[in-house]
Each structure stands twice: as structure tokens, then as C-alpha cells.
Design a protein around this motif. Structure first.
Motif, PDB file in Angstrom:
ATOM      1  N   MET A   1       0.839  -1.199   0.000  1.00  0.00           N
ATOM      2  CA  MET A   1       0.000   0.000   0.000  1.00  0.00           C
ATOM      3  C   MET A   1       0.874   1.249   0.000  1.00  0.00           C
ATOM      4  O   MET A   1       1.708   1.433   0.885  1.00  0.00           O
ATOM      5  N   ALA A   2       0.699   2.103  -0.992  1.00  0.00           N
ATOM      6  CA  ALA A   2       1.466   3.342  -1.080  1.00  0.00           C
ATOM      7  C   ALA A   2       0.809   4.420  -0.224  1.00  0.00           C
ATOM      8  O   ALA A   2      -0.412   4.575  -0.223  1.00  0.00           O
ATOM      9  N   LEU A   3       1.619   5.146   0.537  1.00  0.00           N
ATOM     10  CA  LEU A   3       1.091   6.210   1.378  1.00  0.00           C
ATOM     11  C   LEU A   3       0.809   7.478   0.582  1.00  0.00           C
ATOM     12  O   LEU A   3       0.126   8.371   1.061  1.00  0.00           O
ATOM     13  N   VAL A   4       1.357   7.538  -0.624  1.00  0.00           N
ATOM     14  CA  VAL A   4       1.104   8.665  -1.511  1.00  0.00           C
ATOM     15  C   VAL A   4       0.268   8.162  -2.687  1.00  0.00           C
ATOM     16  O   VAL A   4       0.585   7.132  -3.276  1.00  0.00           O
ATOM     17  N   GLU A   5      -0.783   8.873  -3.014  1.00  0.00           N
ATOM     18  CA  GLU A   5      -1.665   8.436  -4.086  1.00  0.00           C
ATOM     19  C   GLU A   5      -0.940   8.380  -5.422  1.00  0.00           C
ATOM     20  O   GLU A   5      -0.093   9.232  -5.723  1.00  0.00           O
ATOM     21  N   SER A   6      -1.308   7.401  -6.213  1.00  0.00           N
ATOM     22  CA  SER A   6      -0.737   7.263  -7.543  1.00  0.00           C
ATOM     23  C   SER A   6      -1.254   8.383  -8.441  1.00  0.00           C
ATOM     24  O   SER A   6      -2.246   9.044  -8.147  1.00  0.00           O
ATOM     25  N   GLU A   7      -0.586   8.556  -9.565  1.00  0.00           N
ATOM     26  CA  GLU A   7      -1.017   9.573 -10.518  1.00  0.00           C
ATOM     27  C   GLU A   7      -2.396   9.237 -11.075  1.00  0.00           C
ATOM     28  O   GLU A   7      -3.208  10.145 -11.339  1.00  0.00           O
ATOM     29  N   GLU A   8      -2.678   7.950 -11.234  1.00  0.00           N
ATOM     30  CA  GLU A   8      -3.998   7.534 -11.718  1.00  0.00           C
ATOM     31  C   GLU A   8      -5.091   7.915 -10.742  1.00  0.00           C
ATOM     32  O   GLU A   8      -6.165   8.408 -11.138  1.00  0.00           O
ATOM     33  N   HIS A   9      -4.823   7.700  -9.459  1.00  0.00           N
ATOM     34  CA  HIS A   9      -5.819   8.048  -8.439  1.00  0.00           C
ATOM     35  C   HIS A   9      -5.987   9.565  -8.338  1.00  0.00           C
ATOM     36  O   HIS A   9      -7.108  10.059  -8.133  1.00  0.00           O
ATOM     37  N   LYS A  10      -4.900  10.293  -8.469  1.00  0.00           N
ATOM     38  CA  LYS A  10      -4.996  11.753  -8.440  1.00  0.00           C
ATOM     39  C   LYS A  10      -5.831  12.260  -9.615  1.00  0.00           C
ATOM     40  O   LYS A  10      -6.643  13.183  -9.451  1.00  0.00           O
ATOM     41  N   ALA A  11      -5.622  11.663 -10.774  1.00  0.00           N
ATOM     42  CA  ALA A  11      -6.378  12.080 -11.948  1.00  0.00           C
ATOM     43  C   ALA A  11      -7.856  11.750 -11.789  1.00  0.00           C
ATOM     44  O   ALA A  11      -8.729  12.552 -12.164  1.00  0.00           O
ATOM     45  N   LEU A  12      -8.150  10.571 -11.243  1.00  0.00           N
ATOM     46  CA  LEU A  12      -9.542  10.190 -10.992  1.00  0.00           C
ATOM     47  C   LEU A  12     -10.179  11.153 -10.001  1.00  0.00           C
ATOM     48  O   LEU A  12     -11.300  11.632 -10.218  1.00  0.00           O
ATOM     49  N   ARG A  13      -9.462  11.473  -8.953  1.00  0.00           N
ATOM     50  CA  ARG A  13      -9.983  12.384  -7.934  1.00  0.00           C
ATOM     51  C   ARG A  13     -10.281  13.762  -8.544  1.00  0.00           C
ATOM     52  O   ARG A  13     -11.332  14.361  -8.269  1.00  0.00           O
ATOM     53  N   ALA A  14      -9.390  14.246  -9.387  1.00  0.00           N
ATOM     54  CA  ALA A  14      -9.572  15.571  -9.982  1.00  0.00           C
ATOM     55  C   ALA A  14     -10.747  15.594 -10.952  1.00  0.00           C
ATOM     56  O   ALA A  14     -11.543  16.553 -10.963  1.00  0.00           O
ATOM     57  N   SER A  15     -10.893  14.558 -11.748  1.00  0.00           N
ATOM     58  CA  SER A  15     -11.979  14.542 -12.732  1.00  0.00           C
ATOM     59  C   SER A  15     -13.343  14.393 -12.063  1.00  0.00           C
ATOM     60  O   SER A  15     -14.313  15.029 -12.477  1.00  0.00           O
ATOM     61  N   VAL A  16     -13.413  13.572 -11.015  1.00  0.00           N
ATOM     62  CA  VAL A  16     -14.687  13.432 -10.302  1.00  0.00           C
ATOM     63  C   VAL A  16     -15.017  14.721  -9.551  1.00  0.00           C
ATOM     64  O   VAL A  16     -16.177  15.142  -9.501  1.00  0.00           O
ATOM     65  N   ALA A  17     -14.000  15.368  -8.979  1.00  0.00           N
ATOM     66  CA  ALA A  17     -14.225  16.635  -8.294  1.00  0.00           C
ATOM     67  C   ALA A  17     -14.801  17.672  -9.256  1.00  0.00           C
ATOM     68  O   ALA A  17     -15.693  18.453  -8.889  1.00  0.00           O
ATOM     69  N   ALA A  18     -14.306  17.664 -10.479  1.00  0.00           N
ATOM     70  CA  ALA A  18     -14.819  18.601 -11.479  1.00  0.00           C
ATOM     71  C   ALA A  18     -16.275  18.296 -11.805  1.00  0.00           C
ATOM     72  O   ALA A  18     -17.094  19.205 -11.976  1.00  0.00           O
ATOM     73  N   LEU A  19     -16.609  17.019 -11.903  1.00  0.00           N
ATOM     74  CA  LEU A  19     -17.998  16.631 -12.143  1.00  0.00           C
ATOM     75  C   LEU A  19     -18.892  17.088 -10.999  1.00  0.00           C
ATOM     76  O   LEU A  19     -19.965  17.669 -11.219  1.00  0.00           O
TER      77      LEU A  19
END
Length: 378
Positions: A1-19
């Protein structure tokens, strides 16, 4: 388990936040659900071969958290893709997967989940909804009652937890059945709630509801394995729901504390205002870490480890959410109780994360018994 979010998760988070930002606090539930489904967010945890994203509960929890942080949470995400979608994808037949998973993934079909009963409470061993075979046809006949079941009116079917008739020894032997909304003998009654939510709560009555043999999901003798395949994601997603709500309230309070001036200085400059908000932020971040751990364990196939972490995540997130909402309303003073700022309704809504799907007291029981090895009081 990575303590820092992956770039994929960051991108998902940003796109859903925009929605979520586009829809906002006054969102239309059906429109947002449809758009989220078309964009692939509702089925991000479901297998790719059935139209899903091929991810896991880690990705689905990001979606719900970010929608909640934008003020537009979709409660049925906890139920339809997380519980029902997970159970069917893990234990369903090929026919059940083909029939349900593509629709659950793109949002065109929705499924509710029915486990809670009026007389069972947190004691799932007292579930009285029974399923018996018709010896002539092989059909299942379900009889019983359920209560506080979300979104039955908008769901195409409800995944009902019953017990086989030969399980009356006191040992829980749950079985899961897909009950269509229009099944004969399947009745619902809306519960009059003080809670203001788009998704309504229902009491269900099953009076010899006849179902074909293939309505059974998984193995009749699998017992708790199949049940907790759905309940662990439910706890993780409830944590995401709570963290998102807490973040939304906290953001409104921080914005207000920056802008509101009394005696020529923003009220956020005063430690009596700033420190409680900082503490609320810390609590939410800590709860998110436990949620991410629980999701990681579940997605890795560690059901036992995920059970402990999911309960802890749900507990931590529920407590953090209630404190964040309370402090946010308090920061705004009288304005915190007005419709204009949209925080007062969260006072009631935030309690949901403490109460459902399992109370904080039952989680403390779980940790004291299962983790610490202390004896039971019951």
C-alpha cells in the motif's frame, strides 16, 4: 500500500471533483447518476469484461468521497455498485453477471440491498426472513420483513439477505436473493424520516415471494463469506461518504472564516476559530488513511484484514464527519443554520455515518473482541 496516491488516483480524484463541482449542492440526483455512469465512475470497481473499470473499492471510494466533498453525494453508490455489484461479480453465475453488471456499471440499472430487520437490529443472527424451496418446482419462497432499506423505489431489484429454513439452529446461514421490484408479494412502505435525503428509506414486506432457482446468488452453503464480501465494501464506502461530507462542510467554514470580518480582521485569524477547524481537517485526513488501508486490503483479497480495517475506517470517518459538521456550523454562527449556506441539514445527515450500517458501539465491540481478545458481554 502506497502512502502517496498514484497519478492515476490523483487524476480520478480531480476529474470526479470537477464533475461534482458542475452539479454542486443543488444537484439533480438522476442527472448526476446518469452522467457519472456514462463517464465510467459508477462501475470503476467492476470487471472490465462487464463494462466496468476493472478497479476496486479503492477507486470507487475516491469517486464517492469527491462527489460528497462537492456537496453532491450519491448514497446508492454504497449499495448498488459497492455491495451488490461486488457480491454478484464475486459469486454470481455467468448469467447473473451478464444480466446485472453492465447495467450496474453504467448506471442504467440499480440494485438495493436488504439486510436490516425490525427485530434483529445489530444481531444478524436473529434474521428471520426465511427462504424455502417449493418441492414441486424448485422455486424459492421468501417470507419476512426488512427496514431502513435505501432507494427501493428507484432500484430495479433488491438483493435480499435471508436464511434457509433448515438454519434454525441459531447458526447464521445467510443466503442472498435477487428480488425484482415488481415481484408479487414484495411490498414497500416509505418511512417518514426527519433526514432530508434524495434517497428514501423503506420498510419491506415479503409474503411468500416466489423466485426462480437462479435468483439465488452464489452457494447456498457459503454462509458468512458471501455476506461479508458485501458488508466490508459497505463500511469502506460509508467512510468515503462521511469523509466527503466532512470535507464539504469544512470547506464552507474555512471560506467563511477567511471572508467574515469582525473588528477589522477575519475571524479565521483567531485561534478559537482556526484551531478547531485545523483539528477537524486532521481528523478527516487520518480517517481517510484508514479508509485507504481498508480498501487496499479488500482489493488485495484479504477479507479478514479488511474486516478490521473497514470497521475502524467507518468508525473514524463517522466521528470525524460529525465533528467537522458541528464545528463548521458553529463557525458560521447563526448563518450556519440558514438555508443560504446549506450546512444545517448536514447536522442530521452526519449522524448517519455514526449509526449506519453498523453503530459505533458495535464497532467498538468488534475491535474489543476480535482485535484485543477481550471477552464478550453478551
Amino acid at each position: 500500500m502506497a502512502l502517496v496516491e498514484s497519478e492515476e488516483h490523483k487524476a480520478l480524484r480531480a476529474s470526479v471533483a470537477a464533475l461534482g463541482k458542475r452539479h454542486g449542492r443543488t444537484y439533480d440526483r438522476e442527472q448526476l447518476w446518469s452522467e457519472a455512469g456514462k463517464l465510467g465512475y459508477l462501475g470503476v470497481n467492476l470487471p472490465e469484461e462487464y463494462g466496468g473499470g476493472g478497479g476496486g473499492i479503492a477507486e470507487l471510494s475516491i469517486v464517492l468521497e469527491e462527489l460528497g466533498a462537492a456537496g453532491s453525494p450519491l448514497l446508492m453508490m454504497i449499495v448498488s455498485p459497492a455491495i451488490c455489484g461486488t457480491v454478484i461479480s464475486r459469486f454470481g453465475t455467468d448469467t447473473q453477471k451478464q444480466k446485472w453488471l453492465p447495467g450496474l456499471a453504467d448506471g442504467t440499472r440499480t440494485m438495493a440491498f436488504g439486510i436490516t430487520e425490525p427485530d434483529a437490529g445489530s444481531n444478524s443472527h436473529r434474521i428471520t426472513t426465511t427462504a424455502r424451496r417449493d418441492p414441486d418446482t424448485g422455486d424459492w419462497l421468501l417470507t419476512g420483513r426488512k427496514v431502513f432499506i435505501s432507494g427501493v423505489d428507484i432500484a430495479d431489484a433488491t438483493l435480499i439477505v435471508g436464511r434457509t429454513e433448515d438454519a434454525r439452529t441459531g447458526n447464521l446461514k445467510p443466503c442472498l436473493f435477487i428480488v425484482p421490484r415488481d415481484a408479487e408479494g414484495f411490498e414497500r412502505r416509505a418511512i417518514d424520516m426527519e433526514l432530508s435525503a434524495v434517497e428514501k428509506q423503506f420498510e419491506l414486506t415479503l409474503d411468500d415471494v416466489r423466485l426462480p432457482p437462479d435468483a439465488l446468488v452464489g452457494d447456498e452453503d457459503a454462509g458468512l463469506l458471501q455476506l461479508f464480501a458485501g458488508l466490508n465494501p459497505e463500511r469502506i464506502m460509508t467512510a468515503a461518504f462521511a469523509i466527503g461530507m466532512g470535507r464539504y462542510a469544512l470547506a464552507r467554514a474555512v471560506e467563511y472564516a477567511r471572508d467574515r470580518q469582525v473588528w477589522k480582521t477575519p475571524i479565521g485569524a483567531h485561534q478559537a476559530i482556526a484551531h478547531p477547524l485545523a483539528q477537524a481537517h486532521i481528523d478527516l485526513e487520518l480517517a481517510r488513511l484508514m479508509m485507504q488501508k481498508a480498501a487496499h486490503l479488500y482489493d488485495a483479497g484479504d477479507d479478514i484484514g479488511a474486516g478490521e480495517a473497514a470497521n475502524m475506517a467507518k468508525y473514524a470517518a463517522g466521528e470525524a464527519c460529525v465533528r467537522a459538521v458541528d464545528q463548521s456550523v458553529h463557525t458560521l454562527g447563526g448563518n450556519g443554520l440558514t438555508r443560504e449556506f446549506g450546512l444545517a441539514s448536514l447536522i442530521t445527515a452526519s449522524r448517519v455515518a455514526r449509526i449506519a450500517p453498523v453503530s459505533r458501539e458495535m464497532i467498538l465491540n468488534y475491535v474489543s473482541h476480535q482485535t484485543l481478545g477481550l471477552p464478550k458481554s453478551y
